[in-house]
Design an enzyme around this catalytic site. Structure first.
Site, PDB file in Angstrom:
ATOM      1  N   ASP A 104      -8.296   8.967   8.807  1.00  0.00           N
ATOM      2  CA  ASP A 104      -8.486   8.274   7.527  1.00  0.00           C
ATOM      3  C   ASP A 104      -9.295   7.005   7.744  1.00  0.00           C
ATOM      4  OD1 ASP A 104      -8.253   8.002   4.836  1.00  0.00           O
ATOM      5  OD2 ASP A 104      -6.286   7.040   4.898  1.00  0.00           O
TER       6      ASP A 104
ATOM      7  N   VAL B 152      -2.240  -7.555   9.601  1.00  0.00           N
ATOM      8  CA  VAL B 152      -3.579  -8.076   9.887  1.00  0.00           C
ATOM      9  C   VAL B 152      -4.135  -8.719   8.637  1.00  0.00           C
ATOM     10  CG1 VAL B 152      -5.909  -7.506  10.614  1.00  0.00           C
ATOM     11  CG2 VAL B 152      -3.961  -6.268  11.558  1.00  0.00           C
TER      12      VAL B 152
ATOM     13  N   ASP C 224      -3.380   1.466  10.418  1.00  0.00           N
ATOM     14  CA  ASP C 224      -2.827   2.645   9.777  1.00  0.00           C
ATOM     15  C   ASP C 224      -3.150   3.970  10.459  1.00  0.00           C
ATOM     16  OD1 ASP C 224      -1.416   4.110   8.094  1.00  0.00           O
ATOM     17  OD2 ASP C 224      -2.731   3.901   6.354  1.00  0.00           O
TER      18      ASP C 224
ATOM     19  N   PRO D  17     -13.484   1.776   5.383  1.00  0.00           N
ATOM     20  CA  PRO D  17     -13.545   0.317   5.489  1.00  0.00           C
ATOM     21  C   PRO D  17     -12.196  -0.352   5.265  1.00  0.00           C
ATOM     22  CG  PRO D  17     -15.458   1.125   4.322  1.00  0.00           C
ATOM     23  CD  PRO D  17     -14.595   2.323   4.582  1.00  0.00           C
ATOM     24  N   ALA D  18     -11.394   0.184   4.343  1.00  0.00           N
ATOM     25  CA  ALA D  18     -10.111  -0.457   4.065  1.00  0.00           C
ATOM     26  C   ALA D  18      -9.185  -0.429   5.273  1.00  0.00           C
ATOM     27  CB  ALA D  18      -9.428   0.228   2.886  1.00  0.00           C
TER      28      ALA D  18
ATOM     29  N   GLY E 132       0.815  -1.203   0.000  1.00  0.00           N
ATOM     30  CA  GLY E 132       0.000   0.000   0.000  1.00  0.00           C
ATOM     31  C   GLY E 132       0.848   1.251   0.000  1.00  0.00           C
TER      32      GLY E 132
END
Lengths: 896, 198
Positions: free
Chosen positions: A203, A161, A221, A206-207, A86
């Site tokens: 931020d 995770v 994050d 869902p992601a 990412g």
């Protein structure tokens, strides 16, 4: 520079770069031979390559850095980077494996983005690491390790995770509503735990909210988290947010300060998705403007309406809870993630929920409380609004929806031009009212040329012409503005454009008419325009408010009562839209404040600025440049003797904040210093005033220019203070400098600033007289008089009052009693118009009138005036020695 | 990114003489430049939405005034925009370093408080521009590489494609030119080396 060609230079540089550092000196000795210049140049390039002279602008201009990723497969610390999983605002995230395979074999490895390393990013990265280390929570991905790579880039290692975004998880399992809400409560608790540690996620989407195979929540994050530290004025906005606009809060797309309320908003978006499987706003991503507009203005449909089949479960409490979390203004959402979670739990357990929709009654009450409108007028107006809204709701909701859609289309189509003209007329930093004529003119010329060349594409031509017209307006090129608007009206009439477009261009033509032919000619046009807007849009549309404001402004002199009524109408309309547009409303109030200040109505202006701040602060925060501008404007209204201490403290804080946010040498900091100097003069503290003016002057010289008009203003004030302090010789030197600046401006072809020149010359005359140069003083005064009487506008500034005061002083000193009396009276009248609320300033002029009366033999009147004002004037601290002598002489001559 | 496809399509139509395409191109250009401007103004400081928008508007206006933009695709377009962006930034820096506006006498409009670039950055922009001129005199291609990479934010690959050279060449030129420019700017501004920088 050496004499090498570029390719030789490049070859040598790259060869040196490839040589180990320890051997470079030897390499360069050999390669450059005796060419010292070449060697120095290569060495300087090598240094620069290592980053020793990295440019400030590089980080801003060069985003993303070099697109090389030599890291994959490498081992850093105990971790081998396996793949890139990412990219975040702060850096890239890799899946990595621990070489020594301890507890966690697979980890997320986050590397700070190299391009960010300059502006304190390293520091923030380390801070983030510290915060995360303290954030131990079973539902938050844990920080495992952190360190520096060999080349000095910091990194973090976090629990990896393996899970699924929460929305997909519930959808795939077809989880019932109750279970979804319970899951949501856990997310809220987790976010609250982070908030308790002063960490805002910023931020949440869902992601970043995963559910593991075992059904456990994991928040990922905290990459852009930052300490909620009051002293920290940076408002980190993740531009990446634009990439996932669906979850961004209004304050984020607008770059406003982010707080825990931002996370509450994101939780609201999540809840909406959990309830409806859809996002609350259909964010129009056709352009960045459209994104901003969608997020900041569009009000989400209640969940129950989005999913009619779930209507019974969602309607009422859940609708209200979601819409409360999604309010545009951070301050009107749930106060915390916990409150939001608790309210959902309240609903689950059948307890009453906290959230309440805004009733019209609530709004009405708020309006009345805030604006202290004449109750009857406001109530009547709001009743009308209520009725019209009710009627619309019952009779033609469908039509309203259609009309809104049409308006949205229109808005989209005009997005380009709308934003352009907003910026060109208001916030464009390139747009200085008296600024660089050359670049701007050539710019406008280019645009005008483009417009003229588009005859074969009349639609595009019309759009661009409208833009051009607004540029003309912003630059005060009123004749051209009016011509462009007339052409536009003609085009749209002939093309049979829709009535809203016609209404708009006609309104702007009316405004251009004001600028060219004055208010009187334009008022009928504006009245017509307001009526047209009302008929087209109904009584509460924002554009109706705009039309009412414009008409009110132009009626202000002739029909103040009608103007006041219109203004109230505009305010009430703005209030109705305040949910979606408190910033626009704030603008209205700042504008009203400025308007009142130009009329010398400090109290009225202050009320407007205060309301403006009330609207702005929750939205923008205190450290925002706009908020500070309004605070500055507010400080300038604090001018009565009993308010000066407060004015001083407000301005000092304003200076401090502006320095922090805008930099110490910003022009706005200079404005604040200058205003502070003025306050100090009025407090009879000339030494300190001099210091403040000196700070302003220093910045102005650099920011506005050595001989720019604003720089001159400050210098004139310094000269004036020196005269009051009994240092007229120094003052005369300053005024000589003012003259030189004037000449330099004229040599550049700038048109003279008559107000400034009258001001500067009058005070120069006074200083010369005080310094013993009577003849020079009178010569200068002769220059000023005709200018003052013919070209300087009265009643819009205190400067004419000040100039007339000087005239009276000098004429009186020269024994010309009759003209002195006339000047003293004019000075007093001007003073009363503009600074009637300042008793010491008025007193000073009254004392001069008295002295002039005494000199003309009108002793009784003189005696009475002196008895009332003499002491105050003598004590005020800003009489020059000459003025003081004149007043004292009059008092002695008259006797008690 | 759908906007990208659209831009290419409309640019194609425009060059094929479709007048209505200009309008679409304009709108899409606006979005492209705006994205670019936002990246250019990536900043941790206060509110910069307005500043980014202002920058894009300047670039947009300049491009709009050109009326015909010779660009077949997004990359070529960004190449054109890079040159314009450079000009706008330099003009801005120049204007700002000798800005003239009203003194403390008049109330300040609400939106007037947005610094676009700091004074420091303006100085750099001007020094950089002068250094770019000197670099162009030394080697036109090196200057072009920097222009595309720096002002349009093109990647090494994109720059290579645009200039029709290999990525290796672009990478080499870029590293050398950047070091050279940093050195030149530092010399002009008399900046002491900052040993703390990475």
């Amino acid at each position: 520079m050496s004499n090498l060609t570029w390719s030789q230079l490049g070859e040598l540089f790259h060869a040196a770069l490839a040589t180990p550092v320890s051997e470079r000196a030897a390499f360069l000795d050999a390669a450059c031979g005796g060419d010292d210049a070449a060697r120095r140049e290569i060495e300087a390039m090598l240094d620069a390559h290592e980053g020793s002279s990295r440019l400030h602008v590089e980080d801003r201009l060069l985003s993303g850095g070099d697109p090389v990723d030599p890291l994959l497969g490498r081992t850093i610390g105990a971790y081998r980077l396996v793949s890139l999983i990412g990219r975040g605002g702060m850096g890239d995230v890799y899946l990595a494996e621990r070489d020594d395979a301890q507890y966690e074999r697979r980890v997320a490895f986050k590397l700070i983005r190299p391009g960010l390393a300059r502006r304190g990013a390293t520091e923030r990265f380390l801070r983030e690491r510290q915060i995360l280390a303290q954030l131990e929570h079973p539902n938050i991905a844990m920080l495992l390790d952190g360190g520096m790579t060999d080349d000095g880039h910091p990194y973090l290692v976090m629990q990896y995770v393996d899970g699924e975004p929460i929305t997909e998880w519930v959808r795939r399992r077809k989880l019932p509503l109750r279970a979804r809400l319970e899951l949501f409560c856990t997310v809220c608790e987790t976010v609250q735990a982070a908030h308790n540690n002063l960490v805002v996620h910023r931020d949440l989407k869902p992601a970043n909210i995963l559910v593991t195979e075992g059904g456990e929540i994991r928040l990922l994050d905290f990459g852009i988290a930052k300490l909620l530290d009051e002293t920290d004025t940076d408002t980190t906005m993740a531009l990446d947010r634009l990439l996932t606009p669906a979850h961004a809060a209004p304050e984020q797309v607008m770059g406003r300060p982010v707080t825990t309320a931002t996370d509450v908003y994101s939780l609201g978006v999540l809840l909406y998705e959990l309830l409806t499987d859809e996002r609350p706003l259909d964010v129009d991503q056709s352009s960045a403007t459209a994104i901003e507009r969608s997020i900041c203005e569009a009000v989400p449909e209640p969940p129950s309406r989005r999913r009619p089949e779930r209507r019974r479960a969602l309607r009422g409490e859940l609708d209200t809870i979601v819409l409360t979390a999604l309010r545009k203004e951070p301050g009107r959402r749930y106060q915390s993630a916990r409150e939001l979670g608790e309210d959902v739990a309240n609903h689950l357990h059948g307890r009453p929920v906290r959230a309440q929709g805004d009733s019209l009654l609530y709004r009405t009450r708020k309006t009345l409380a805030r604006h202290r409108l004449a109750v009857t007028a406001a109530a009547a107006f709001l009743a009308m609004v209520a009725v019209s809204m009710g009627v619309v709701t019952q009779q033609s909701r469908q039509r309203l929806v259609e009309r809104d859609r049409a308006l949205a289309e229109q808005a989209r189509a005009d997005a380009v031009i709308g934003v352009l003209s907003d910026l060109l007329t208001g916030s464009n930093p390139l747009n200085h009212p008296e600024g660089e004529a050359l670049t701007q003119d050539s710019f406008i010329g280019m645009l005008a040329g483009a417009v003229d060349g588009l005859d074969d594409q009349p639609q595009v031509q019309a759009r661009l012409r409208e833009l051009l017209a607004s540029v003309y307006a912003a630059h005060g090129r009123n004749q051209e503005w009016l011509a462009a608007m007339a052409a536009l009206v003609a085009y749209h009439e002939q093309a049979g454009s829709d009535s809203l477009t016609l209404a708009r261009v006609r309104h702007n033509r009316a405004l251009a008419t004001v600028a060219v032919h004055g208010a009187e000619t334009a008022v009928p046009l504006l009245q017509e325009s307001l009526a047209r807007h009302r008929a087209l849009l109904g009584p509460v549309h924002r554009d109706v408010g705009v039309a009412a404001t414009d008409l009110a402004r132009n009626l202000a002199l002739d029909d103040p009562e009608a103007a006041a009524d219109l203004m109230q109408e505009a305010l009430a309309i703005a209030e109705v839209h305040s949910d979606v547009d408190s910033l626009a409303m704030a603008r209205v109030f700042n504008g009203l404040g400025n308007l009142a200040m130009t009329h010398g109505d400090a109290d009225v202006a202050r009320g407007h600025y205060e309301t403006c701040l009330e609207l702005l602060e929750p939205f923008l925060g205190e450290a925002n440049p706009n908020t500070m501008t309004v605070q500055f404007n507010l400080a300038r209204t604090l001018r009565r003797p009993d308010q000066r201490a407060r004015a001083e403290s407000v301005l000092r804080r304003n200076i401090e904040r502006r320095q922090q946010v805008l930099g110490r040498r910003n022009l706005h900091v200079a404005y604040s210093w200058e205003a502070l100097g003025g306050v100090l003069v009025m407090q009879g503290r000339p030494e300190e005033a001099l210091a403040a003016f000196a700070s302003a002057l220093d910045i102005q010289r650099e920011a506005s220019g050595e001989h720019a008009a604003p720089t001159s203003y400050v210098l004139v004030k310094i000269g004036s203070v020196l005269t009051v302090m009994g240092r007229p010789a120094e003052a005369v030197d300053r005024f000589a400098e003012v003259r030189a600046m004037e000449a330099a401006r004229m040599a550049e072809g700038q048109s003279p600033d008559t107000l400034l020149e009258a001001f500067g010359h009058a005070l120069e005359a006074l200083a010369r007289h005080e310094a013993g140069d009577r003849r020079g003083a009178l010569a200068v005064l002769d220059e000023v008089t005709p200018v003052l009487e013919t070209t300087v506008p009265r009643g819009r500034s205190w400067i004419p009052a000040e100039v007339a005061t000087v005239q009276a002083t000098l004429l009186l000193a020269e024994g010309q009693a009759a003209p002195a009396l006339a000047a003293a009276r004019r000075a007093l009248a001007d003073r009363l118009t503009y600074q009637g609320d300042l008793p010491t300033m008025v007193g000073r002029n009254q004392a001069l009138v008295a002295a002039a009366l005494a000199a003309t033999g009108q002793e009784d009147q003189a005696r009475a005036l002196l008895a009332e004002f003499g002491d105050a004037a003598l004590a005020c601290g800003y009489l020059t020695p000459l003025q003081r002598r004149l007043v004292l002489t009059a008092r002695d001559d008259l006797g008690p | 990114m759908p906007a990208e496809e659209n831009l290419t399509i409309w640019l194609g139509k425009m060059s094929a003489g479709d007048d209505a395409a200009l309008d679409h191109v304009m709108r899409l250009l606006y979005d492209e430049i705006r994205l670019m401007a936002r990246q250019r103004l990536r900043d941790e400081r206060a509110d910069h939405t307005l500043a980014a928008t202002a920058l894009v508007n300047e670039v947009y206006l300049k491009l709009a005034a050109q009326r015909r933009i010779d660009a077949a695709d997004r990359i070529q377009f960004l190449g054109v925009a890079a040159v314009t962006m450079r000009r706008v930034l330099v003009d801005y820096a120049r204007t700002r370093t000798r800005a003239k506006r009203g003194g403390g006498e008049r109330p300040v409009p609400l939106e007037d408080a947005e610094p676009f670039l700091s004074v420091e950055e303006c100085d750099e922009i001007l020094a950089l521009d002068a250094a770019m001129e000197r670099l162009a005199a030394l080697d036109e291609r090196a200057a072009r590489v920097v222009e595309q990479r720096f002002y349009a934010g093109l990647s090494v690959e994109e720059t290579a494609q645009l200039l029709g050279v290999s990525t290796k060449t672009v990478q080499r030129e870029w590293v050398a030119a950047r070091a050279w420019l940093r050195k030149e700017v530092a010399r002009e501004l008399g900046v002491a080396p900052d040993p703390g920088a990475p």
